[in-house]
Design a protein around this motif. Structure first.
Motif, PDB file in Angstrom:
ATOM      1  N   TYR A  49      42.082  73.273  57.413  1.00  0.00           N
ATOM      2  CA  TYR A  49      41.779  73.479  58.833  1.00  0.00           C
ATOM      3  C   TYR A  49      41.816  75.534  59.507  1.00  0.00           C
ATOM      4  CZ  TYR A  49      42.160  69.084  61.509  1.00  0.00           C
ATOM      5  OH  TYR A  49      41.200  68.007  62.146  1.00  0.00           O
ATOM      6  N   LEU A  50      43.951  75.400  57.662  1.00  0.00           N
ATOM      7  CA  LEU A  50      44.028  77.172  58.009  1.00  0.00           C
ATOM      8  C   LEU A  50      42.846  77.587  57.813  1.00  0.00           C
ATOM      9  CD1 LEU A  50      46.552  78.252  58.010  1.00  0.00           C
ATOM     10  CD2 LEU A  50      46.858  77.681  55.921  1.00  0.00           C
ATOM     11  N   THR A  51      42.469  77.469  56.798  1.00  0.00           N
ATOM     12  CA  THR A  51      41.597  79.023  56.212  1.00  0.00           C
ATOM     13  C   THR A  51      40.086  78.764  56.808  1.00  0.00           C
ATOM     14  OG1 THR A  51      40.190  77.098  55.397  1.00  0.00           O
ATOM     15  CG2 THR A  51      41.920  78.208  53.746  1.00  0.00           C
ATOM     16  N   SER A  52      40.097  77.776  57.905  1.00  0.00           N
ATOM     17  CA  SER A  52      39.113  77.443  58.907  1.00  0.00           C
ATOM     18  C   SER A  52      39.426  78.775  60.440  1.00  0.00           C
ATOM     19  CB  SER A  52      38.197  76.573  59.462  1.00  0.00           C
ATOM     20  OG  SER A  52      38.938  75.337  59.929  1.00  0.00           O
ATOM     21  N   GLY A  53      40.791  78.694  60.697  1.00  0.00           N
ATOM     22  CA  GLY A  53      41.992  78.889  61.602  1.00  0.00           C
ATOM     23  C   GLY A  53      41.550  77.861  62.692  1.00  0.00           C
ATOM     24  N   THR A  54      41.564  77.038  62.311  1.00  0.00           N
ATOM     25  CA  THR A  54      41.173  76.368  63.409  1.00  0.00           C
ATOM     26  C   THR A  54      42.809  75.060  63.948  1.00  0.00           C
ATOM     27  OG1 THR A  54      39.950  74.123  62.427  1.00  0.00           O
ATOM     28  CG2 THR A  54      38.933  76.089  63.445  1.00  0.00           C
ATOM     29  N   LEU A  55      43.576  75.238  62.421  1.00  0.00           N
ATOM     30  CA  LEU A  55      44.905  74.603  62.753  1.00  0.00           C
ATOM     31  C   LEU A  55      45.491  74.520  63.603  1.00  0.00           C
ATOM     32  CD1 LEU A  55      46.583  72.613  60.766  1.00  0.00           C
ATOM     33  CD2 LEU A  55      47.652  75.295  60.148  1.00  0.00           C
ATOM     34  N   THR A  56      45.607  75.739  64.339  1.00  0.00           N
ATOM     35  CA  THR A  56      46.917  76.027  65.919  1.00  0.00           C
ATOM     36  C   THR A  56      45.862  74.723  66.954  1.00  0.00           C
ATOM     37  OG1 THR A  56      47.301  77.910  65.270  1.00  0.00           O
ATOM     38  CG2 THR A  56      47.873  77.321  67.487  1.00  0.00           C
ATOM     39  N   ALA A  57      44.870  74.941  67.067  1.00  0.00           N
ATOM     40  CA  ALA A  57      44.081  74.143  67.770  1.00  0.00           C
ATOM     41  C   ALA A  57      43.924  72.986  67.792  1.00  0.00           C
ATOM     42  CB  ALA A  57      42.208  75.374  68.088  1.00  0.00           C
ATOM     43  N   HIS A  58      44.245  72.302  66.132  1.00  0.00           N
ATOM     44  CA  HIS A  58      44.188  71.225  66.197  1.00  0.00           C
ATOM     45  C   HIS A  58      45.352  70.429  66.476  1.00  0.00           C
ATOM     46  CE1 HIS A  58      44.239  67.338  64.182  1.00  0.00           C
ATOM     47  NE2 HIS A  58      44.796  67.632  62.936  1.00  0.00           N
ATOM     48  N   LEU A  59      46.951  71.293  66.413  1.00  0.00           N
ATOM     49  CA  LEU A  59      48.333  71.115  66.321  1.00  0.00           C
ATOM     50  C   LEU A  59      48.289  71.056  67.857  1.00  0.00           C
ATOM     51  CD1 LEU A  59      50.178  73.285  63.389  1.00  0.00           C
ATOM     52  CD2 LEU A  59      49.570  70.232  63.904  1.00  0.00           C
ATOM     53  N   ALA A  60      47.378  71.636  68.827  1.00  0.00           N
ATOM     54  CA  ALA A  60      48.008  72.083  70.064  1.00  0.00           C
ATOM     55  C   ALA A  60      47.303  70.521  70.762  1.00  0.00           C
ATOM     56  CB  ALA A  60      47.178  73.073  70.597  1.00  0.00           C
ATOM     57  N   ASP A  61      45.987  69.913  70.260  1.00  0.00           N
ATOM     58  CA  ASP A  61      45.493  69.031  70.821  1.00  0.00           C
ATOM     59  C   ASP A  61      45.966  68.159  70.483  1.00  0.00           C
ATOM     60  OD1 ASP A  61      42.912  67.751  72.291  1.00  0.00           O
ATOM     61  OD2 ASP A  61      42.355  67.413  70.087  1.00  0.00           O
ATOM     62  N   VAL A  62      46.237  67.272  68.851  1.00  0.00           N
ATOM     63  CA  VAL A  62      47.351  66.632  68.570  1.00  0.00           C
ATOM     64  C   VAL A  62      48.702  66.223  69.915  1.00  0.00           C
ATOM     65  CG1 VAL A  62      48.727  65.613  67.159  1.00  0.00           C
ATOM     66  CG2 VAL A  62      46.211  66.543  66.667  1.00  0.00           C
ATOM     67  N   GLN A  63      49.585  67.693  69.992  1.00  0.00           N
ATOM     68  CA  GLN A  63      50.356  67.627  70.752  1.00  0.00           C
ATOM     69  C   GLN A  63      49.893  67.138  72.459  1.00  0.00           C
ATOM     70  OE1 GLN A  63      54.003  68.926  70.544  1.00  0.00           O
ATOM     71  NE2 GLN A  63      54.498  68.154  72.600  1.00  0.00           N
ATOM     72  N   GLU A  64      48.901  67.658  72.773  1.00  0.00           N
ATOM     73  CA  GLU A  64      48.312  67.333  74.379  1.00  0.00           C
ATOM     74  C   GLU A  64      48.534  65.791  74.398  1.00  0.00           C
ATOM     75  OE1 GLU A  64      44.726  68.034  77.379  1.00  0.00           O
ATOM     76  OE2 GLU A  64      45.027  69.873  76.023  1.00  0.00           O
ATOM     77  N   GLN A  65      47.351  64.813  73.319  1.00  0.00           N
ATOM     78  CA  GLN A  65      47.228  63.683  73.191  1.00  0.00           C
ATOM     79  C   GLN A  65      48.318  62.784  73.264  1.00  0.00           C
ATOM     80  OE1 GLN A  65      44.415  62.971  70.111  1.00  0.00           O
ATOM     81  NE2 GLN A  65      43.008  64.182  70.799  1.00  0.00           N
ATOM     82  N   ALA A  66      49.400  62.929  72.225  1.00  0.00           N
ATOM     83  CA  ALA A  66      50.784  62.798  71.845  1.00  0.00           C
ATOM     84  C   ALA A  66      51.117  62.429  72.969  1.00  0.00           C
ATOM     85  CB  ALA A  66      51.478  63.003  70.568  1.00  0.00           C
ATOM     86  N   VAL A  67      51.130  63.588  73.361  1.00  0.00           N
ATOM     87  CA  VAL A  67      52.493  63.202  75.275  1.00  0.00           C
ATOM     88  C   VAL A  67      51.970  62.752  76.401  1.00  0.00           C
ATOM     89  CG1 VAL A  67      53.320  65.108  76.739  1.00  0.00           C
ATOM     90  CG2 VAL A  67      53.641  66.075  74.047  1.00  0.00           C
ATOM     91  N   THR A  68      50.214  62.873  76.843  1.00  0.00           N
ATOM     92  CA  THR A  68      49.803  61.819  77.432  1.00  0.00           C
ATOM     93  C   THR A  68      49.620  60.457  77.335  1.00  0.00           C
ATOM     94  OG1 THR A  68      48.561  63.379  77.577  1.00  0.00           O
ATOM     95  CG2 THR A  68      47.929  61.730  78.039  1.00  0.00           C
TER      96      THR A  68
END
Length: 117
Positions: A49-68
């Motif tokens: 995730y880190l080297t492909s540049g998608t770590l932040t997007a993944h973490l934001a998605d996880v945060q949104e799913q978890a809160v919902t």
């Protein structure tokens, strides 16, 4: 394909490699838990995730799913347990105690279903 540049470090030429830019977002509690979980238990996935540049997007998605998920679980559990606004008005301490218990239970479910998978 882009041409690589090199920097002399002592007797060695090292490639000038940088990670892709990631958007700046504030990571919530669940996103931090997910990041720590990946870093400590699934390093390969974390670094992919880190080297492909998608770590932040993944973490934001996880945060949104978890809160919902947490909100929906708490709402359903409160409805099933009879924790209502009427109870809140009549006995605020009991309502607070029950809601804290429901919220803690919901957070454990969220951790199991979203964070630690």
């Amino acid at each position: 394909m882009a041409e690589l540049t090199y920097t002399m470090q002592g007797d060695y030429l090292l490639p000038d490699v940088t990670l892709p830019e990631q958007p700046k977002v504030t990571l919530g509690h669940y996103a931090q838990m997910r990041k720590n979980y990946l870093l400590n238990h699934h390093k390969l996935i974390y670094f992919n995730y880190l080297t492909s540049g998608t770590l932040t997007a993944h973490l934001a998605d996880v945060q949104e799913q978890a809160v919902t998920l947490e909100e929906s679980i708490v709402k359903k559990m409160a409805q099933n347990e009879g924790v209502t606004e009427k109870l809140k008005a009549e006995d605020p301490m009991k309502w607070t105690r029950l809601m804290n218990n429901l919220r803690n239970s919901a957070q454990e479910i969220v951790k199991e279903q979203v964070i630690f998978v």
